[in-house]
Design a protein around this motif. Structure first.
Motif, PDB file in Angstrom:
ATOM      1  N   SER A   1      43.777  55.624  47.379  1.00 14.15           N
ATOM      2  CA  SER A   1      43.301  56.866  46.526  1.00 14.15           C
ATOM      3  C   SER A   1      42.634  56.295  45.366  1.00 14.15           C
ATOM      4  O   SER A   1      41.210  56.697  45.202  1.00 14.15           O
ATOM      5  CB  SER A   1      44.374  57.945  46.031  1.00 14.15           C
ATOM      6  OG  SER A   1      45.010  58.245  47.213  1.00 14.15           O
TER       7      SER A   1
ATOM      8  N   LYS B   1      44.447  62.323  44.049  1.00  9.29           N
ATOM      9  CA  LYS B   1      45.695  62.017  43.051  1.00  9.29           C
ATOM     10  C   LYS B   1      46.296  60.578  43.482  1.00  9.29           C
ATOM     11  O   LYS B   1      46.389  60.230  44.665  1.00  9.29           O
ATOM     12  CB  LYS B   1      46.462  63.005  43.432  1.00  9.29           C
ATOM     13  CG  LYS B   1      47.657  63.108  42.689  1.00  9.29           C
ATOM     14  CD  LYS B   1      48.648  64.306  43.229  1.00  9.29           C
ATOM     15  CE  LYS B   1      50.082  64.105  42.362  1.00  9.29           C
ATOM     16  NZ  LYS B   1      50.904  65.164  43.002  1.00  9.29           N
TER      17      LYS B   1
ATOM     18  N   THR C   1      49.800  60.528  48.084  1.00  5.65           N
ATOM     19  CA  THR C   1      48.850  61.443  49.030  1.00  5.65           C
ATOM     20  C   THR C   1      49.696  61.958  50.084  1.00  5.65           C
ATOM     21  O   THR C   1      50.528  61.151  50.840  1.00  5.65           O
ATOM     22  CB  THR C   1      47.848  60.467  49.495  1.00  5.65           C
ATOM     23  OG1 THR C   1      46.941  59.932  48.386  1.00  5.65           O
ATOM     24  CG2 THR C   1      46.731  61.403  50.431  1.00  5.65           C
TER      25      THR C   1
ATOM     26  N   ASP D   1      40.594  60.093  52.793  1.00  2.00           N
ATOM     27  CA  ASP D   1      41.741  59.503  52.350  1.00  2.00           C
ATOM     28  C   ASP D   1      43.101  60.158  52.992  1.00  2.00           C
ATOM     29  O   ASP D   1      43.148  61.268  53.400  1.00  2.00           O
ATOM     30  CB  ASP D   1      42.123  60.193  50.561  1.00  2.00           C
ATOM     31  CG  ASP D   1      43.057  59.244  50.195  1.00  2.00           C
ATOM     32  OD1 ASP D   1      43.645  58.260  50.448  1.00  2.00           O
ATOM     33  OD2 ASP D   1      43.620  59.789  48.787  1.00  2.00           O
TER      34      ASP D   1
HETATM   35 MG   LIG Z   1      47.070  57.863  47.820  1.00  2.00          MG
END
Ligand SMILES: [Mg+2]
Ligand SMILES: Nc1nc2c(ncn2[C@@H]2O[C@H](COP(=O)(O)OP(=O)(O)OP(=O)(O)O)[C@@H](O)[C@H]2O)c(=O)[nH]1
Length: 283
Positions: A132, A145, A153, A169
């Motif tokens: 991320s 995040k 995540t 992601d």
């Molecule tokens: Mg992540």
């Protein structure tokens, strides 16, 4: 120390990966530069089939510079595009450029047909490797995040970088069985496995033994009571003695010592080290 790891959501994450692979042109596989072998998913070759793939040796700021150079050469010799990278303070152009290079033939082919191709790249890797953060770095903003622990995540998320470039992601994926004990330990050292399921005192003791072998000077400089002759079983005690970590009654506070060893190692405060080398026998 045996590390048992079979969280239910990993099976779901694997299914998610297989599904989303159908939607993307290129896969960016993030490995931790401190342990490229231990953090490479042995399943991925089969899952990716002939999908274009880029290797990013992330957190290279925490790894041994010379070892990273050897890993880059090793991957290049396999014909893969590879980028050593620090997502926390990285050059976003370098990261975007490597994806652009990998997809240039496809974009050109589509252009010939009069289509402006939107390049879709999926970022994959183990929990906490920096997926991320890598995406945020390319986006130049906190679009996903991030957190300093595995499992941040929870679902897939598309991030639009430009009209013709999107990144996906996904949650970190750990393979169900950690058969190689050294690799399992490396994953635990770097924080890819939740500490809650580990014996952190044993883990820190094992990490100290490893560091005493690969960077004895750095470990003595950080914890002055560790000397070259300190026995393996006394290393954590020496950490507690170095920092004055004592419980009421004068017993060493091993839990606090262990926490400090893991936190300081993961933050790169003890030394920048790489735990595995490209020329080991199991390639
Ligand atoms: Mg992540
Ligand atoms: N020093 C350093 N820290 C990094 C780098 N990349 C990420 N981090 C840190 O690593 C931690 C994990 O980053 P995330 O981006 O949340 O990792 P993730 O792979 O998305 O993790 P999951 O979503 O849990 O699978 C955060 O504290 C980041 O700040 C890097 O290149 N260098």
């Amino acid at each position: 120390m045996r590390i048992h790891w079979y969280p239910g959501h990993m099976a779901k994450t694997r299914r998610l990966l297989i599904e989303s692979l159908k939607l993307v042109d290129v896969v960016v596989e993030l490995l931790d530069a401190r342990a490229p072998r231990a953090t490479a998913n042995p399943d991925l070759n089969a899952l990716l089939k002939d999908k274009t793939r880029i290797i990013v040796l992330n957190k290279c700021d925490l790894a041994d510079l010379e070892a990273t150079k050897r890993w880059v050469l090793w991957y290049e010799a396999k014909g893969l595009l590879v980028l050593p990278f620090n997502s926390a303070a990285g050059n976003k152009k370098a990261a975007a450029a490597v994806i652009e290079k990998a997809t240039a033939p496809l974009v050109a082919k589509m252009k010939e047909k009069g289509v402006n191709k939107t390049v879709r790249a999926q970022v994959v890797g183990i929990p906490n490797v920096g997926k991320s953060t890598f995406i945020n770095c390319i986006a130049g903003a906190a679009r996903t995040k991030v957190g300093n622990k595995p499992g941040v995540t929870r679902g897939k998320q598309w991030v639009k970088i430009t009209q013709y470039f999107e990144l996906l992601d996904t949650p970190g994926l750990l393979w169900p069985k950690l058969e190689n004990e050294a690799h399992a330990l490396s994953l635990a050292f770097i924080g890819a496995i939740k500490d809650e399921i580990l014996d952190v005192e044993e883990l820190a003791a094992q990490l100290l033994i490893k560091l005493q072998k690969i960077c004895p000077k750095a470990i003595s400089a950080r914890f002055e009571k560790i000397q070259s002759e300190t026995r393996d079983e006394d290393l954590l005690l020496a950490v507690c003695a170095s920092r004055g970590f004592l419980l009421h009654g004068g017993m060493p506070d091993y839990a606090r010592g262990a926490r400090i060893v893991l936190d300081e190692f993961r933050a790169g405060k003890i030394a920048c080290v790489t735990l595995d080398e490209p020329n080991e026998a199991d390639d």
